[in-house]
Design an enzyme around this catalytic site. Structure first.
Site, PDB file in Angstrom:
ATOM      1  N   ASN A   9      11.849 -38.945 -28.246  1.00 52.30           N
ATOM      2  CA  ASN A   9      13.151 -38.275 -28.332  1.00 52.30           C
ATOM      3  C   ASN A   9      13.276 -37.684 -29.732  1.00 52.30           C
ATOM      4  O   ASN A   9      13.472 -38.406 -30.699  1.00 52.30           O
ATOM      5  CB  ASN A   9      14.259 -39.309 -28.068  1.00 52.30           C
ATOM      6  N   TRP A  10      13.168 -36.363 -29.803  1.00 52.57           N
ATOM      7  CA  TRP A  10      13.182 -35.706 -31.124  1.00 52.57           C
ATOM      8  C   TRP A  10      14.581 -35.601 -31.727  1.00 52.57           C
ATOM      9  O   TRP A  10      14.722 -35.250 -32.891  1.00 52.57           O
ATOM     10  CB  TRP A  10      12.587 -34.304 -31.014  1.00 52.57           C
ATOM     11  N   LYS A  11      15.622 -35.798 -30.921  1.00 52.99           N
ATOM     12  CA  LYS A  11      17.005 -35.623 -31.411  1.00 52.99           C
ATOM     13  C   LYS A  11      17.151 -34.205 -31.999  1.00 52.99           C
ATOM     14  O   LYS A  11      16.561 -33.276 -31.468  1.00 52.99           O
ATOM     15  CB  LYS A  11      17.348 -36.726 -32.413  1.00 52.99           C
ATOM     16  N   HIS A  95      22.415 -41.286 -24.025  1.00 48.17           N
ATOM     17  CA  HIS A  95      21.903 -41.864 -25.273  1.00 48.17           C
ATOM     18  C   HIS A  95      23.066 -42.414 -26.098  1.00 48.17           C
ATOM     19  O   HIS A  95      24.162 -41.844 -26.087  1.00 48.17           O
ATOM     20  CB  HIS A  95      21.140 -40.795 -26.061  1.00 48.17           C
ATOM     21  N   GLU A  97      23.781 -42.210 -29.115  1.00 47.06           N
ATOM     22  CA  GLU A  97      24.390 -41.250 -30.049  1.00 47.06           C
ATOM     23  C   GLU A  97      25.378 -40.346 -29.318  1.00 47.06           C
ATOM     24  O   GLU A  97      26.397 -39.943 -29.875  1.00 47.06           O
ATOM     25  CB  GLU A  97      23.284 -40.443 -30.752  1.00 47.06           C
ATOM     26  N   GLU A 167      18.225 -49.592 -25.106  1.00 50.30           N
ATOM     27  CA  GLU A 167      18.180 -49.294 -26.530  1.00 50.30           C
ATOM     28  C   GLU A 167      19.342 -49.997 -27.233  1.00 50.30           C
ATOM     29  O   GLU A 167      20.454 -49.453 -27.284  1.00 50.30           O
ATOM     30  CB  GLU A 167      18.296 -47.790 -26.767  1.00 50.30           C
ATOM     31  N   GLY A 173      17.007 -46.422 -35.230  1.00 52.56           N
ATOM     32  CA  GLY A 173      16.938 -45.783 -36.541  1.00 52.56           C
ATOM     33  C   GLY A 173      17.156 -46.736 -37.708  1.00 52.56           C
ATOM     34  O   GLY A 173      17.344 -46.304 -38.844  1.00 52.56           O
ATOM     35  N   SER A 213      13.545 -48.306 -32.970  1.00 56.09           N
ATOM     36  CA  SER A 213      12.560 -48.578 -34.023  1.00 56.09           C
ATOM     37  C   SER A 213      11.186 -48.973 -33.476  1.00 56.09           C
ATOM     38  O   SER A 213      10.519 -49.837 -34.040  1.00 56.09           O
ATOM     39  CB  SER A 213      13.090 -49.635 -34.995  1.00 56.09           C
TER      40      SER A 213
HETATM   41  P1  PGA Z   1      14.359 -44.760 -33.184  1.00 56.46           P
HETATM   42  O1  PGA Z   1      15.258 -44.055 -32.073  1.00 56.46           O
HETATM   43  O2  PGA Z   1      12.983 -44.967 -32.573  1.00 56.46           O
HETATM   44  O3  PGA Z   1      14.336 -43.815 -34.339  1.00 56.46           O
HETATM   45  O4  PGA Z   1      15.013 -46.075 -33.510  1.00 56.46           O
HETATM   46  C1  PGA Z   1      15.174 -44.402 -30.721  1.00 56.46           C
HETATM   47  C2  PGA Z   1      16.131 -43.581 -29.902  1.00 56.46           C
HETATM   48  O5  PGA Z   1      17.241 -43.290 -30.385  1.00 56.46           O
HETATM   49  O6  PGA Z   1      15.823 -43.190 -28.759  1.00 56.46           O
END
Ligand code: PGA
Length: 250
Positions: A9-11, A95, A97, A167, A173, A213
């Site tokens: 997932n590049w965001k 997600h 976020e 998640e 992150g 992570s």
């Molecule tokens: P991360 O993000 O691997 O940077 O913790 C995972 C995600 O948000 O899908």
């Protein structure tokens, strides 16, 4: 046997030239990989470039979100039909976020998931508890509720398009990965919830990814757990070398 998936997932990262450079570096490293499905989710603006770069390779392309209507006056939104038209075969939905910063709820997750599955797009639906919810012992209840409310009204034919990503928000992150034991416990609980809503066969077939992570040095221990069927990788998917190392976890 459930086929493993490693998804990146590049965001909100990478322009089109950066997308091309990523694939030029990644593809030679993973050409011979047979043991898992590989998915990359760039931002909307790089989807067409990614689809082109991944053509003829083992990588398939995902969006990071989708709207539930087919078309209409919804400024800024993109439909299932549009994602399929550009060559996507997956989309991420719900997600954390999007839930935290953009008003995503279990209700919108449900609408999006049903629309994706009905349109033939595979949905990676994200669930996961906040740190305060884990600390107060509510994690299992929160995730169970997210699964029931977001994924509780699918048709039998929808089910083959559904993947769940667990998640925990405190692990995203932050560099603080859930231990394989914590992740596996939640994956088993998600599978059990799915069996209660649908049936054992649907629950057995459901692929559940861990996210938060994930790095080259912790993927192998996570993948050893029976209920962990893959990973949704954020930060470490941006670098072709680290993403390739995660894909080659075995
Ligand atoms: P991360 O993000 O691997 O940077 O913790 C995972 C995600 O948000 O899908």
């Amino acid at each position: 046997m459930r086929r493993p998936i490693i998804a990146g997932n590049w965001k909100m990262f990478k322009t089109r030239p950066e997308t091309s450079a990523f694939f030029d570096a990644l593809i030679p490293q993973i050409q011979d990989i047979e043991h898992c499905d590989i998915v990359v989710a760039p931002p909307y603006t790089s989807l067409a470039t990614a689809v082109e770069e991944a053509d003829g390779t083992r990588v398939t392309i995902s969006a990071q979100d989708v709207h539930w209507e087919e078309q209409g006056p919804f400024t800024g939104e993109v439909s299932v039909k549009m994602l399929i038209d550009v060559g996507c075969t997956y989309t991420i939905i719900g997600h954390s976020e999007r839930r935290q910063y953009f008003g995503e709820t279990d209700e919108t997750v449900e609408k999006k998931t049903r629309a994706a599955a009905a349109g033939g797009l595979n949905a990676i639906v994200c669930v996961g508890e906040l740190l305060a919810e884990r600390d107060s012992g509510e994690a299992l209840n929160v995730v169970r509720r997210q699964v029931q409310n977001g994924l509780g009204r699918l048709t039998p034919s929808d089910l083959s398009h559904i993947i769940i990503a667990y998640e925990p928000v405190w692990a995203i992150g932050t560099g603080r990965t859930a231990t394989p034991e914590i992740a596996a416990e939640m994956h088993a609980a998600i599978r059990k919830t799915f069996a209660e809503i649908y049936n054992e066969a649907a629950a057995d077939a459901l692929r559940i990814l861990y996210g938060g992570s994930v790095k080259p040095d912790n993927i192998a221990a996570l993948m050893k757990k029976e209920d962990i069927d893959g990973a949704l990788v954020g930060g470490a998917s941006l670098d072709p070398a680290s993403f390739a190392a995660i894909i080659k976890y075995t």
